[in-house]
Design a protein around this motif. Sequence first.
Motif, PDB file in Angstrom:
ATOM      1  N   TYR A 242       0.734  -0.861   0.101  1.00  0.00           N
ATOM      2  CA  TYR A 242       0.070  -0.185   0.061  1.00  0.00           C
ATOM      3  C   TYR A 242       0.666   0.745   0.316  1.00  0.00           C
ATOM      4  N   VAL A 243       2.051   1.396   0.864  1.00  0.00           N
ATOM      5  CA  VAL A 243       2.827   2.376   0.632  1.00  0.00           C
ATOM      6  C   VAL A 243       3.376   2.854  -0.628  1.00  0.00           C
ATOM      7  N   VAL A 244       3.733   2.004  -2.456  1.00  0.00           N
ATOM      8  CA  VAL A 244       4.045   2.426  -2.644  1.00  0.00           C
ATOM      9  C   VAL A 244       3.083   2.538  -3.732  1.00  0.00           C
ATOM     10  N   LYS A 245       1.373   2.559  -3.212  1.00  0.00           N
ATOM     11  CA  LYS A 245       1.174   2.465  -4.233  1.00  0.00           C
ATOM     12  C   LYS A 245       0.421   3.843  -4.304  1.00  0.00           C
ATOM     13  N   LEU A 302      -6.539  -0.211   3.423  1.00  0.00           N
ATOM     14  CA  LEU A 302      -5.795  -0.502   4.076  1.00  0.00           C
ATOM     15  C   LEU A 302      -6.246  -0.282   6.068  1.00  0.00           C
ATOM     16  N   TYR A 303      -7.492   0.120   6.005  1.00  0.00           N
ATOM     17  CA  TYR A 303      -7.530   0.517   7.386  1.00  0.00           C
ATOM     18  C   TYR A 303      -8.632  -0.453   7.881  1.00  0.00           C
ATOM     19  N   CYS A 304      -8.677  -1.598   6.834  1.00  0.00           N
ATOM     20  CA  CYS A 304      -9.616  -2.505   7.375  1.00  0.00           C
ATOM     21  C   CYS A 304      -8.657  -3.980   7.791  1.00  0.00           C
ATOM     22  N   ILE A 305      -7.155  -2.780   7.384  1.00  0.00           N
ATOM     23  CA  ILE A 305      -6.227  -4.186   7.914  1.00  0.00           C
ATOM     24  C   ILE A 305      -5.440  -3.383   9.123  1.00  0.00           C
ATOM     25  N   TYR A 311       0.174   3.227  13.447  1.00  0.00           N
ATOM     26  CA  TYR A 311      -0.253   3.752  12.954  1.00  0.00           C
ATOM     27  C   TYR A 311      -0.546   2.850  10.786  1.00  0.00           C
ATOM     28  N   CYS A 312      -0.720   4.303   9.724  1.00  0.00           N
ATOM     29  CA  CYS A 312      -1.036   3.008   8.972  1.00  0.00           C
ATOM     30  C   CYS A 312      -0.373   2.387   8.149  1.00  0.00           C
ATOM     31  N   PHE A 313       1.182   2.419   7.981  1.00  0.00           N
ATOM     32  CA  PHE A 313       2.154   1.789   8.046  1.00  0.00           C
ATOM     33  C   PHE A 313       3.366   0.970   7.930  1.00  0.00           C
ATOM     34  N   VAL A 314       2.503  -0.032   9.150  1.00  0.00           N
ATOM     35  CA  VAL A 314       2.603  -0.234  10.641  1.00  0.00           C
ATOM     36  C   VAL A 314       3.317  -1.745  10.105  1.00  0.00           C
ATOM     37  N   SER A 315       5.027  -1.832  11.109  1.00  0.00           N
ATOM     38  CA  SER A 315       5.956  -3.186  10.698  1.00  0.00           C
ATOM     39  C   SER A 315       4.548  -4.315  11.315  1.00  0.00           C
ATOM     40  N   MET A 316       5.218  -5.557  10.558  1.00  0.00           N
ATOM     41  CA  MET A 316       4.402  -6.941  10.840  1.00  0.00           C
ATOM     42  C   MET A 316       4.945  -7.852  11.388  1.00  0.00           C
TER      43      MET A 316
END
Length: 411
Positions: A242-245, A302-305, A311-316
Amino acid sequence: MPKIVVNLTDTQVKSALSTFKKQSVKTPVKLADGKGLFFIIDKSGYAYWRLDYSRPISKKRNSISLGTYPEVSLASARIKRNEYRDMLAQNIDPALKRQAQEEVAQFQNNSFKSIADEYRKTEELEPSTQRRNQFVWDKLYAAIGEYPIDVITPSQILEVCRLYERQGKNDSAKRMRSKASQVFRYAIALGLCQFNVADQISGILKVGKTKHRVAITDKQKLGQLLKNINKHAGRGDIAIDYVVKILPHVFVRPGELRAAKWADIDFENRTWSYTPPKTKNQTALQHIVPLSDQVLKLFQELYCITGYTEYCFVSMRDRSKTISESTINKRLKQYGFENGETTGHGFRATARTLLDEVLKFPIERIEQQLAHQVRDMHGRAYNRAKYLEERTVMMQAWSDYLDQLMHENVE
């Protein structure tokens, strides 16, 4: 009629302390000696001298300790009181003067390293910047760290900078001089030296060639990259997908997008607002990114995930952190382009060029959306919320243009 204060005697002071020690229920003691001097015994039995006074400029009440009893006798306390009252007669605040003296005294032999260590505590830098600067500090400490700052010469600063200049590391040499200069300015403010010797060599060091960020401005290549980004999604960490999109559409600094928080995403008003770290110390103003239809949809997905995290782009791997700094560029390298041909930061230059040359939007609106400081005809910086409607139209047009390029490259 002013209250007459009878001066204390040594016997009264000793008697007060003795009586306090015999009390079963401890009651604080406060005895006046006149002219603002008091003998204090607190609930814990701590005995000391205190001077109450009015600050020279603000006239606000303040107090300052004159030392503990019996280490400081009544006679010594009176001498200190008179010294401080003399300062007040000259509009000098004794508390502020003492603070300045303590700041100067904390530096061991006024060495460059001890002063630099204190200066570095005042810097508000991102962790990545601190790590990058550590190399510079290490080299400065090794060369001049133990020298008293007021005996360091311009030639000593120049010598350590030129060690790296001779290796072609002009930027490192310039950063070294710049950091040394910041320490000298700090030392001058504290009264530890008189001259900034690092500034005296600023015009001597070589100027390195500016390396511009790599950016794709060829429409066919850009379309192919966008196609690859969407085609290869789902082959790794979903947050990276998502971040690169999203990044090509919003063209903010990659680090700012990585650090995006759900609290800053306004789905109703279709905006993302945040304060760029690069400018927070200068302006502390929020930057507003209008969300196009395409970007809004991506954030909603992304919010659903990751919507349950900060953070939006959280580390897994660690839900309290964002994806790593190098993640975006590593992912872009996997899309069939040569190493370094495109970078996350390069999307900023891509958007600036094509929004101007192809979509014909005003350069002032583009610069505003890049979070650059733009001034009006009177030299005043635009508020970052200004022209938001125009920028909203521009951001939607930009997303539509990217979609057009991507679909033109679909086989």
